[in-house]
Design a protein around this motif. Structure first.
Motif, PDB file in Angstrom:
ATOM      1  N   PHE A 167       0.811  -1.210   0.000  1.00 47.16           N
ATOM      2  CA  PHE A 167       0.000   0.000   0.000  1.00 47.16           C
ATOM      3  C   PHE A 167       0.849   1.267   0.000  1.00 47.16           C
ATOM      4  O   PHE A 167       0.304   2.367  -0.074  1.00 47.16           O
ATOM      5  CB  PHE A 167      -0.915   0.002   1.223  1.00 47.16           C
ATOM      6  N   CYS A 180      -8.667  -2.351   6.149  1.00 43.01           N
ATOM      7  CA  CYS A 180      -8.497  -3.483   5.241  1.00 43.01           C
ATOM      8  C   CYS A 180      -9.539  -4.557   5.509  1.00 43.01           C
ATOM      9  O   CYS A 180     -10.176  -4.589   6.560  1.00 43.01           O
ATOM     10  CB  CYS A 180      -7.089  -4.069   5.373  1.00 43.01           C
ATOM     11  N   SER A 182     -10.478  -8.909   4.256  1.00 39.99           N
ATOM     12  CA  SER A 182     -10.030 -10.124   3.575  1.00 39.99           C
ATOM     13  C   SER A 182     -11.201 -10.797   2.892  1.00 39.99           C
ATOM     14  O   SER A 182     -12.365 -10.425   3.082  1.00 39.99           O
ATOM     15  CB  SER A 182      -9.390 -11.087   4.587  1.00 39.99           C
ATOM     16  N   GLU A 222      -4.877  -9.215   2.639  1.00 41.96           N
ATOM     17  CA  GLU A 222      -5.715  -8.124   3.119  1.00 41.96           C
ATOM     18  C   GLU A 222      -5.809  -7.065   2.026  1.00 41.96           C
ATOM     19  O   GLU A 222      -4.807  -6.709   1.394  1.00 41.96           O
ATOM     20  CB  GLU A 222      -5.121  -7.526   4.399  1.00 41.96           C
ATOM     21  N   TYR A 223      -7.027  -6.529   1.818  1.00 41.97           N
ATOM     22  CA  TYR A 223      -7.292  -5.565   0.753  1.00 41.97           C
ATOM     23  C   TYR A 223      -7.820  -4.281   1.357  1.00 41.97           C
ATOM     24  O   TYR A 223      -8.607  -4.300   2.310  1.00 41.97           O
ATOM     25  CB  TYR A 223      -8.328  -6.118  -0.231  1.00 41.97           C
ATOM     26  N   MET A 224      -7.396  -3.134   0.760  1.00 36.97           N
ATOM     27  CA  MET A 224      -7.905  -1.844   1.188  1.00 36.97           C
ATOM     28  C   MET A 224      -9.375  -1.716   0.784  1.00 36.97           C
ATOM     29  O   MET A 224      -9.737  -1.959  -0.368  1.00 36.97           O
ATOM     30  CB  MET A 224      -7.090  -0.713   0.554  1.00 36.97           C
ATOM     31  N   ARG A 225     -10.200  -1.312   1.724  1.00 37.22           N
ATOM     32  CA  ARG A 225     -11.626  -1.154   1.426  1.00 37.22           C
ATOM     33  C   ARG A 225     -11.847  -0.104   0.335  1.00 37.22           C
ATOM     34  O   ARG A 225     -12.655  -0.302  -0.579  1.00 37.22           O
ATOM     35  CB  ARG A 225     -12.381  -0.756   2.695  1.00 37.22           C
TER      36      ARG A 225
END
Length: 733
Positions: A167, A180, A182, A222-225
């Motif tokens: 990021f 974040c 998942s 994990e992904y950024m919202r």
């Protein structure tokens, strides 16, 4: 001239502010240089780490390269050079040096951050390939800040937030979890295309400490919202273009949806982990070296190496931080020596106490072993009157031998010299217990008798009932309180571990037991003032408690049969527990008593020993094993109880609870079979008798005298005794 607090706290004159370094910088300049846009960290309490470990390791490595080289500290000549030449010189520096130059002064910052200086950053990174190169989606100054800047969260200002190379931000643990998401959260379908179009980090916490510095991978990442939201909106727009049949929309969608996965973040993670591991290993090596030097110095001061090695001297010392020293300096030694010696002194005290306890334990075992050897020389019939070996520890000579201040262990020769006086000790001990027991008799104080020899017979009376309230004795025998009848029982109870330690507190005269015993003596036709315990044992009577209700037993109902000792204990328990308001009993007839004695089993507990040798002095066996021993070792074909084998009655034996014998009263079992040898060992009811004669003896018509006899079960019954009166020592009928 002394300086006062007023001078110290006085504000600096405005005309002098321009002389301070970085005096013309402001908050906006700070945000431009560092890339941070939040000031919440001003109110954050600093945690353990506030420094960049990667920057620290690189600076240390570069500093070592300059060891022994001449350094130029006057930069006036350097700053007077042409700009191109300055940039050329800067191009030979490490990227971390360029990052530090940006923070030096406004003029140098303007030079390094100018657009035409982009090649400078590129050159510095290319000349140091060990440092991850700047990715195309971020500027070189921002990348350098991410690598070498303070580890402060970009969102909340919390310290100890390691950089996230996916990021391109510093994220603390709280913000990582807040910003974040998942695949497990099921915001989208697991196979949705959006998951592979958005960058994912495999860093599951925002902060790490020593020993936990690896980036741990999650199964889905994990992904950024916000990245997911932006990508979802972009995909929606592309799909709308396809739905509107716009020219080239499908090709644009296919090109856009190609995987954007990159390996740059993984490479950066590996680089960071390698640096963290190297710093950690170096730290551990320095700690080991420091510990070894401290140990060596303490040993030189005369401290025991075992005491030093058993404690961690530097466990509570703070060595974390870029400026913490791990050297054994004079200041370090002066500040920490008192605490080191205090820890060693505490450990030495514990060690010496443990060694002393171990030595005392060894000595006690030696005394116990010698005591057993002494017992082997005596007749087994005398063993049950011997006290527990702990009682010997109270005699002066043995106590002195046990608590000798030296470190010498006891040997057989030393013990034998002291144990030569053991007969004298044991005689004194028995006399002491005799006096204590005699003093418990209720009429001792009333009559003023103090000499046991005058009224020794009182201790042998059946009415002299004592109780041992030691918990282990109660547990072994399954009673509320164990009852001891006369001096014989008390003397063989000497093996109770509490007998010497708490005597006479654990031994008490039982008033209620004495009242019940006296009533039984009178009931059986003896004089309570002269009848001894052995007189009552010779009567060998059997009794029923008239107050107990009948209980189910083998298809009928009945009550338990007691010996006189068992009944006194039963009555005493019911009085103490307030189970029976009154006490009364039935005496079984001689015929019924004889039949009951035939059915009674011998004790099955391991309390038997050979009376001809000391084979079982410390390991008693069952009756059958004792008989086998006598037959095999002493060649006695028919061992006799009391002559060849004896039952050890000491309190240190765990005895099995005797299985109660029940007299069936409903339906009344009052018949014996006359056709069985010796009329058998069983009492029958009318129905049981008919079935027995028909099945076993083939008799259909019963005739009294020829086929069966009727037995009188109860010979006579007692009067009623009030339990409360018995508890207080009176008998009220």
């Amino acid at each position: 001239m002394p300086i006062s607090s007023d001078h110290v706290l006085a504000p600096c004159p405005p005309e002098h502010l321009s002389l301070l370094p970085l005096s013309d910088t402001n908050q906006e300049d700070f945000f431009i240089i560092t890339g941070y846009n939040d000031t919440k960290h001003e109110h954050v309490i600093y945690p353990e780490f506030t420094w960049n470990v990667m920057a620290y390791a690189i600076m240390k490595t570069e500093r070592r390269k300059l060891t022994g080289k001449k350094k130029q500290f006057d930069l006036k000549i350097f700053l007077g050079l042409p700009l191109d030449l300055i940039l050329e010189i800067f191009g030979h520096l490490h990227p971390i040096d360029i990052y530090h130059i940006v923070q030096t002064s406004k003029s140098l910052r303007n030079i390094v951050l100018a657009r035409n200086s982009a090649s400078l950053w590129k050159t510095c990174f290319s000349r140091h390939p060990e440092v991850p190169s700047c990715p195309p989606d971020i500027s070189a100054p921002q990348w350098a800040t991410l690598l070498f800047g303070p580890e402060i969260c970009d969102y909340c200002g919390t310290y100890s937030a390691l950089p996230d190379f996916t990021f391109r931000q510093h994220l603390c643990d709280a913000c990582l979890g807040r910003l974040c998401i998942s695949k497990v959260a099921a915001l989208y379908e697991p196979d949705d295309i959006v998951w592979r179009l958005v960058p994912a980090t495999h860093k599951y916490v925002g902060y790490h400490h020593w020993g936990m510095l690896k980036y741990h991978g999650l199964q889905h990442g994990e992904y950024m919202r916000k990245d997911l939201q932006v990508m979802t909106q972009k995909l929606k727009e592309l799909r709308e273009d396809i739905a509107k049949n716009k020219s080239g929309s499908k090709a644009v969608f296919e090109a856009f949806t190609e995987s954007t996965e990159e390996q740059h973040a993984a490479t950066c993670n590996e680089w960071a982990v390698e640096i963290y591991n190297s710093v950690e290993n170096e730290y551990e090596d320095l700690i080991s070296s420091l510990r070894a030097r401290i140990t060596e110095r303490l040993i030189g001061l005369g401290h025991d190496p075992d005491d030093i090695s058993s404690i961690d001297l530097i466990k509570n010392l703070d060595f974390y931080g870029p400026r913490k020293t791990l050297r054994l300096t004079r200041r370090f030694w002066r500040e920490n020596k008192p605490s080191f010696e205090a820890l060693i002194a505490s450990r030495k005290e514990k060690r010496q106490r443990f060694e002393r306890e171990t030595l005392l334990y060894t000595r006690r075992r030696a005394i116990q072993s010698t005591y057993f050897e002494y017992q082997k020389t005596l007749s087994p019939m005398t063993w049950e009157t011997f006290p527990d070996y702990t009682a010997l520890l109270h005699f002066e000579d043995i106590c002195s031998l046990l608590n000798d201040p030296s470190d010498a262990e006891l040997n057989e020769l030393v013990c034998s010299e002291v144990f030569a006086k053991l007969p004298e000790y044991l005689h004194k001990w028995h006399q002491l217990q005799l006096q204590r027991c005699f003093a418990l008799l209720p009429d001792t104080k009333a009559t003023g008798l103090t000499d046991p020899t005058i009224s020794m017979h009182k201790l042998y009376l059946a009415t002299s009932v004592f109780t041992c309230i030691y918990s282990d004795c109660k547990g072994k025998n399954g009673a509320a309180e164990i009852c001891l009848f006369g001096w014989d029982d008390v003397s063989v109870h000497a093996g109770c571990p509490e007998f010497e330690m708490n005597a006479p507190n654990h031994l008490a005269f039982s008033t209620s037991g004495s009242v019940i015993a006296g009533a039984l003596v009178s009931f059986l036709g003896l004089d309570p003032t002269t009848a001894s315990v052995s007189d009552m044992d010779r009567l060998n009577a059997r009794l029923l408690c008239a107050e107990c209700p009948q209980k189910p037993h083998k298809g009928g109902k009945g009550r338990q049969i007691y010996t006189w000792r068992e009944y006194v204990k039963h009555a005493n328990d019911t009085i103490l527990d307030a189970l029976h308001l009154t006490q009364s009993w039935h005496l079984l007839s001689p015929d019924t008593t004889a039949l009951v004695r035939l059915r009674e089993r011998k004790p099955v507990d391991h309390s038997w020993t050979c009376n001809h040798c000391a084979a079982h002095v410390d390991d008693f066996v069952s009756r059958s094993d004792a008989r086998k021993h006598v037959r095999k070792v002493h060649s006695i074909s028919a061992p006799r109880d009391g002559d060849d084998i004896i039952n050890y009655r000491g309190a240190d034996i765990r005895r099995y609870i005797k299985k109660p014998d029940i007299l069936v009263e409903s339906p009344l079992a009052e018949f014996r079979c006359a056709r069985c040898p010796d009329m058998g060992k069983r009492l029958y009811s009318t129905r049981q008798l008919e079935q027995h004669l028909r099945r076993k003896h083939k008799v259909s018509t019963l005739e009294i005298g020829r086929d069966f006899v009727k037995v009188q079960l109860i010979q006579r019954s007692s009067t009623t005794i009030d339990s409360s009166a018995a508890r207080h020592g009176t008998t009220i009928s």
